[in-house]
Design a protein around this motif. Structure first.
Motif, PDB file in Angstrom:
ATOM      1  N   GLY A   1      30.799  75.294  53.934  1.00 41.16           N
ATOM      2  CA  GLY A   1      29.894  76.409  53.703  1.00 41.16           C
ATOM      3  C   GLY A   1      29.113  76.750  54.952  1.00 41.16           C
ATOM      4  N   SER A   2      28.079  77.578  54.786  1.00 39.77           N
ATOM      5  CA  SER A   2      27.439  78.157  55.969  1.00 39.77           C
ATOM      6  C   SER A   2      25.975  77.767  56.136  1.00 39.77           C
ATOM      7  CB  SER A   2      27.604  79.681  55.945  1.00 39.77           C
ATOM      8  OG  SER A   2      27.202  80.197  54.706  1.00 39.77           O
ATOM      9  N   SER A   3      25.603  76.566  55.677  1.00 37.90           N
ATOM     10  CA  SER A   3      24.236  76.116  55.993  1.00 37.90           C
ATOM     11  C   SER A   3      24.250  75.448  57.373  1.00 37.90           C
ATOM     12  CB  SER A   3      23.702  75.160  54.928  1.00 37.90           C
ATOM     13  OG  SER A   3      24.446  73.977  54.900  1.00 37.90           O
ATOM     14  N   ASP A   4      23.069  75.340  57.983  1.00 35.94           N
ATOM     15  CA  ASP A   4      22.977  74.938  59.391  1.00 35.94           C
ATOM     16  C   ASP A   4      23.749  73.658  59.725  1.00 35.94           C
ATOM     17  OD1 ASP A   4      21.523  77.119  60.059  1.00 35.94           O
ATOM     18  OD2 ASP A   4      19.629  76.066  60.443  1.00 35.94           O
ATOM     19  N   THR A   5      23.428  72.575  59.033  1.00 38.71           N
ATOM     20  CA  THR A   5      24.013  71.277  59.408  1.00 38.71           C
ATOM     21  C   THR A   5      25.534  71.324  59.379  1.00 38.71           C
ATOM     22  OG1 THR A   5      22.077  70.133  58.547  1.00 38.71           O
ATOM     23  CG2 THR A   5      24.076  68.827  58.805  1.00 38.71           C
ATOM     24  N   VAL A   6      26.098  71.864  58.297  1.00 41.57           N
ATOM     25  CA  VAL A   6      27.561  71.776  58.148  1.00 41.57           C
ATOM     26  C   VAL A   6      28.315  72.822  58.968  1.00 41.57           C
ATOM     27  CG1 VAL A   6      27.445  70.649  55.904  1.00 41.57           C
ATOM     28  CG2 VAL A   6      27.557  73.144  56.002  1.00 41.57           C
ATOM     29  N   LEU A   7      27.578  73.757  59.563  1.00 40.90           N
ATOM     30  CA  LEU A   7      28.260  74.688  60.476  1.00 40.90           C
ATOM     31  C   LEU A   7      28.665  73.989  61.763  1.00 40.90           C
ATOM     32  CD1 LEU A   7      26.426  78.111  60.168  1.00 40.90           C
ATOM     33  CD2 LEU A   7      28.818  77.613  59.670  1.00 40.90           C
ATOM     34  N   LEU A   8      28.201  72.749  61.948  1.00 43.75           N
ATOM     35  CA  LEU A   8      28.460  72.045  63.209  1.00 43.75           C
ATOM     36  C   LEU A   8      29.734  71.200  63.175  1.00 43.75           C
ATOM     37  CD1 LEU A   8      24.793  70.948  64.012  1.00 43.75           C
ATOM     38  CD2 LEU A   8      26.021  72.972  64.814  1.00 43.75           C
ATOM     39  N   THR A   9      30.611  71.428  62.204  1.00 43.23           N
ATOM     40  CA  THR A   9      31.819  70.580  62.102  1.00 43.23           C
ATOM     41  C   THR A   9      32.744  70.718  63.306  1.00 43.23           C
ATOM     42  OG1 THR A   9      32.846  72.304  60.794  1.00 43.23           O
ATOM     43  CG2 THR A   9      31.949  70.432  59.579  1.00 43.23           C
ATOM     44  N   SER A  10      32.633  71.844  64.015  1.00 40.26           N
ATOM     45  CA  SER A  10      33.475  71.984  65.218  1.00 40.26           C
ATOM     46  C   SER A  10      32.619  71.997  66.475  1.00 40.26           C
ATOM     47  CB  SER A  10      34.312  73.260  65.136  1.00 40.26           C
ATOM     48  OG  SER A  10      35.135  73.230  64.005  1.00 40.26           O
ATOM     49  N   GLY A  11      31.406  71.452  66.395  1.00 44.73           N
ATOM     50  CA  GLY A  11      30.508  71.440  67.560  1.00 44.73           C
ATOM     51  C   GLY A  11      29.436  72.495  67.411  1.00 44.73           C
ATOM     52  N   PRO A  12      28.674  72.725  68.491  1.00 46.83           N
ATOM     53  CA  PRO A  12      27.555  73.658  68.427  1.00 46.83           C
ATOM     54  C   PRO A  12      27.980  75.021  67.890  1.00 46.83           C
ATOM     55  CG  PRO A  12      27.571  72.493  70.518  1.00 46.83           C
ATOM     56  CD  PRO A  12      28.828  72.100  69.806  1.00 46.83           C
ATOM     57  N   SER A  13      27.075  75.647  67.148  1.00 42.18           N
ATOM     58  CA  SER A  13      27.406  76.917  66.508  1.00 42.18           C
ATOM     59  C   SER A  13      26.281  77.909  66.780  1.00 42.18           C
ATOM     60  CB  SER A  13      27.548  76.664  65.002  1.00 42.18           C
ATOM     61  OG  SER A  13      27.903  77.827  64.326  1.00 42.18           O
ATOM     62  N   ARG A  14      26.639  79.119  67.174  1.00 41.77           N
ATOM     63  CA  ARG A  14      25.612  80.123  67.497  1.00 41.77           C
ATOM     64  C   ARG A  14      24.691  80.333  66.306  1.00 41.77           C
ATOM     65  NH1 ARG A  14      28.203  85.462  69.619  1.00 41.77           N
ATOM     66  NH2 ARG A  14      26.121  85.875  70.389  1.00 41.77           N
ATOM     67  N   GLY A  15      23.399  80.354  66.588  1.00 40.27           N
ATOM     68  CA  GLY A  15      22.440  80.617  65.512  1.00 40.27           C
ATOM     69  C   GLY A  15      21.917  79.355  64.849  1.00 40.27           C
ATOM     70  N   VAL A  16      22.567  78.218  65.107  1.00 39.99           N
ATOM     71  CA  VAL A  16      22.069  76.946  64.548  1.00 39.99           C
ATOM     72  C   VAL A  16      21.219  76.269  65.626  1.00 39.99           C
ATOM     73  CG1 VAL A  16      22.698  74.684  63.618  1.00 39.99           C
ATOM     74  CG2 VAL A  16      24.116  76.686  63.098  1.00 39.99           C
ATOM     75  N   PRO A  17      19.962  75.976  65.326  1.00 39.75           N
ATOM     76  CA  PRO A  17      19.094  75.377  66.348  1.00 39.75           C
ATOM     77  C   PRO A  17      19.709  74.105  66.929  1.00 39.75           C
ATOM     78  CG  PRO A  17      17.844  75.904  64.365  1.00 39.75           C
ATOM     79  CD  PRO A  17      19.296  76.140  64.038  1.00 39.75           C
ATOM     80  N   SER A  18      19.569  73.921  68.252  1.00 42.49           N
ATOM     81  CA  SER A  18      20.185  72.747  68.876  1.00 42.49           C
ATOM     82  C   SER A  18      19.568  71.457  68.328  1.00 42.49           C
ATOM     83  CB  SER A  18      20.061  72.814  70.401  1.00 42.49           C
ATOM     84  OG  SER A  18      18.709  73.027  70.746  1.00 42.49           O
ATOM     85  N   ALA A  19      18.338  71.547  67.816  1.00 46.86           N
ATOM     86  CA  ALA A  19      17.685  70.356  67.254  1.00 46.86           C
ATOM     87  C   ALA A  19      18.490  69.785  66.086  1.00 46.86           C
ATOM     88  CB  ALA A  19      16.276  70.715  66.789  1.00 46.86           C
ATOM     89  N   VAL A  20      19.257  70.643  65.424  1.00 45.30           N
ATOM     90  CA  VAL A  20      20.037  70.167  64.269  1.00 45.30           C
ATOM     91  C   VAL A  20      21.174  69.247  64.731  1.00 45.30           C
ATOM     92  CG1 VAL A  20      21.451  70.940  62.285  1.00 45.30           C
ATOM     93  CG2 VAL A  20      19.463  72.280  62.989  1.00 45.30           C
ATOM     94  N   GLU A  21      21.642  69.478  65.970  1.00 39.04           N
ATOM     95  CA  GLU A  21      22.820  68.748  66.468  1.00 39.04           C
ATOM     96  C   GLU A  21      22.587  67.243  66.567  1.00 39.04           C
ATOM     97  OE1 GLU A  21      24.030  70.578  70.169  1.00 39.04           O
ATOM     98  OE2 GLU A  21      23.828  72.557  69.244  1.00 39.04           O
TER      99      GLU A  21
END
Ligand code: PLP
Length: 417
Positions: free
Chosen positions: A152-172
């Motif tokens: 899905g498209s919530s911040d944490t899980v958008l990172l399955t392929s690495g950094p994602s535009r629009g997701v704060p880097s702090a989440v990484e």
């Protein structure tokens, strides 16, 4: 098999509706990014059973099923009746409703080892809530996921392929990615985590990662490591729940701490759900001090849950086995016939997808070319080329669908070689 058109009021030019600056009022001309298949789209105007009609009057085999949601096809009479009855009595209320309990009971009776459930409005929201529950329950922030999956498209899980535009880097910093089925790396991540992992989230048949199933040993190790390190195991069954009465985790014989669901459990209406073990779900109990709030204006609305309860009543073990067997036959024949073209068909049960042999990722232009080749031959796939069978389909429909898919792949492979 597909008949002449019998609907519609002519092609639509919805994409031409523009604002004062000449831009389409839906960005890019789409209401969802996942509709994008590289050419001006057609529009769906009606569906019935496994059939879908577009705005040119074309009748199509609907193997998309709103991205695997419509397991009973379009406008199933019993689901239409259940939803219609619910709507006629008021579509949403601000005090609890009884149909929500019916769907909750149906779900809990199907999911071994899980005792409580809350409904959401989408799979995205279900996963987001499960992660929040896990973080609150453990007092930790770390999330482990397999690479290139989709939750899905919530911040944490958008990172399955690495950094994602629009997701704060702090989440990484709280996310660890493990290659699918790499047990050594999974162990290493847990050992190195210094007990900061709140949850590992697993989709046992990740479509975006190539529709290759998670190995039984990998899933079992995830279960064991989560328990050993005081983390929770979340199994994301938003797509895979359709594969058996107890979902794919039921087939694996693995009981997660939390399970997320969506798609088929809403009978075609917006829905998601988080089910879990009592000890974990108790955190949502507002009678208890310090409980975790979970709400949503439309969560558990009587229409989605009434339609979903009807859909699950129809989704018996026999029906699941029947469409899974149709999928097995289709996959086997298509793989055999596509071998000379260097393609194969992967998947499980009622889900399948054609890939260049061995490929995990398919280039967007090839994916789009196959989507259109299938469409031009009367089959609607998901934009990622996933085909999902539905219960109105019989062997002859699936054979027809398979013929058309084989022809589409042969066309694409000739055009690209
Ligand atoms: C495994 C998985 N999890 C979560 C989601 C998100 O669900 P939704 O699109 O209902 O938000 C999807 C959607 O396809 C999915 O495939």
């Amino acid at each position: 098999m597909i008949s002449e058109s019998n609907v519609v009021d002519g092609p639509h030019d919805a994409h031409a509706r523009r604002n004062a600056n000449g831009r389409p009022i839906l960005p890019g001309g789409y209401g969802r990014s996942a509709y994008h298949v590289g050419r001006t789209p057609t529009y769906a105007v009606r569906g019935e059973g496994w059939r879908l009609w577009d705005d040119s009057g074309r009748e199509l085999i609907d193997a998309n099923g709103n991205f695997t949601t419509l397991i009973h096809g379009n406008a199933h009479p019993e689901i239409v009746e259940a939803a219609g009855r619910a709507i006629s009595q008021g579509s949403a209320w601000g005090i609890p409703n009884l149909p929500e309990w019916d769907l909750a009971e149906a779900m809990i009776s199907r999911l071994r080892g899980l005792g409580q459930i809350r409904f959401t409005n989408s799979g995205t929201e279900a996963v987001m809530s499960a992660i929040r529950i896990a973080r609150a329950a453990t007092g930790r922030d770390g999330i482990v996921m397999t690479k290139d999956g989709y939750h899905g498209s919530s911040d944490t899980v958008l990172l399955t392929s690495g950094p994602s535009r629009g997701v704060p880097s702090a989440v990484e910093k709280d996310v660890s990615l493990v290659p699918l089925n790499d047990i050594d790396e999974l162990r290493r991540v847990f050992e190195a985590s210094d007990e900061t992992v709140a949850a590992i989230i697993l989709d046992l048949l990740p479509n975006k990662a190539g529709l290759v199933g998670v190995d039984q040993q990998f899933a079992a190790e995830a279960r064991a490591l989560a328990t050993k390190h005081g983390a929770l195991l979340i199994i994301d069954e938003v797509i895979s729940l359709r594969l058996s009465v107890g979902g794919l985790s039921g087939i694996y014989g693995i009981v997660p701490d939390l399970l997320t669901a969506g798609k088929v459990i809403g009978g075609g209406f917006a829905i998601g759900a988080v089910a879990g073990r009592d000890e974990v779900m108790d955190i949502l109990d507002p009678w208890k001090p310090g409980s975790l709030a979970h709400s949503g204006t439309f969560s558990g609305n009587p229409v989605s849950v009434a339609a979903g309860a009807a859909a699950l009543r129809l989704l018996t073990a026999e029906e699941i086995d029947r469409i899974n067997a149709l999928g097995d036959t289709a996959r086997e024949r298509a793989s055999k016939e596509l071998e000379p073209f260097g393609w194969e068909v992967r998947g499980r049960g009622s889900l399948f997808r054609a890939f260049p042999k061995g490929a995990r990722k398919v280039a967007a232009d090839l994916q789009q070319a196959l989507w259109w080749a299938a469409y031009d031959r009367g089959v609607v796939l998901s934009s990622a080329n996933l085909a999902a069978l539905s219960t109105p389909m019989d062997a002859s429909v699936v054979e027809d669908l398979t013929d058309r898919l084989i022809d589409a792949v042969a066309h694409v492979s000739a055009a690209t070689s």
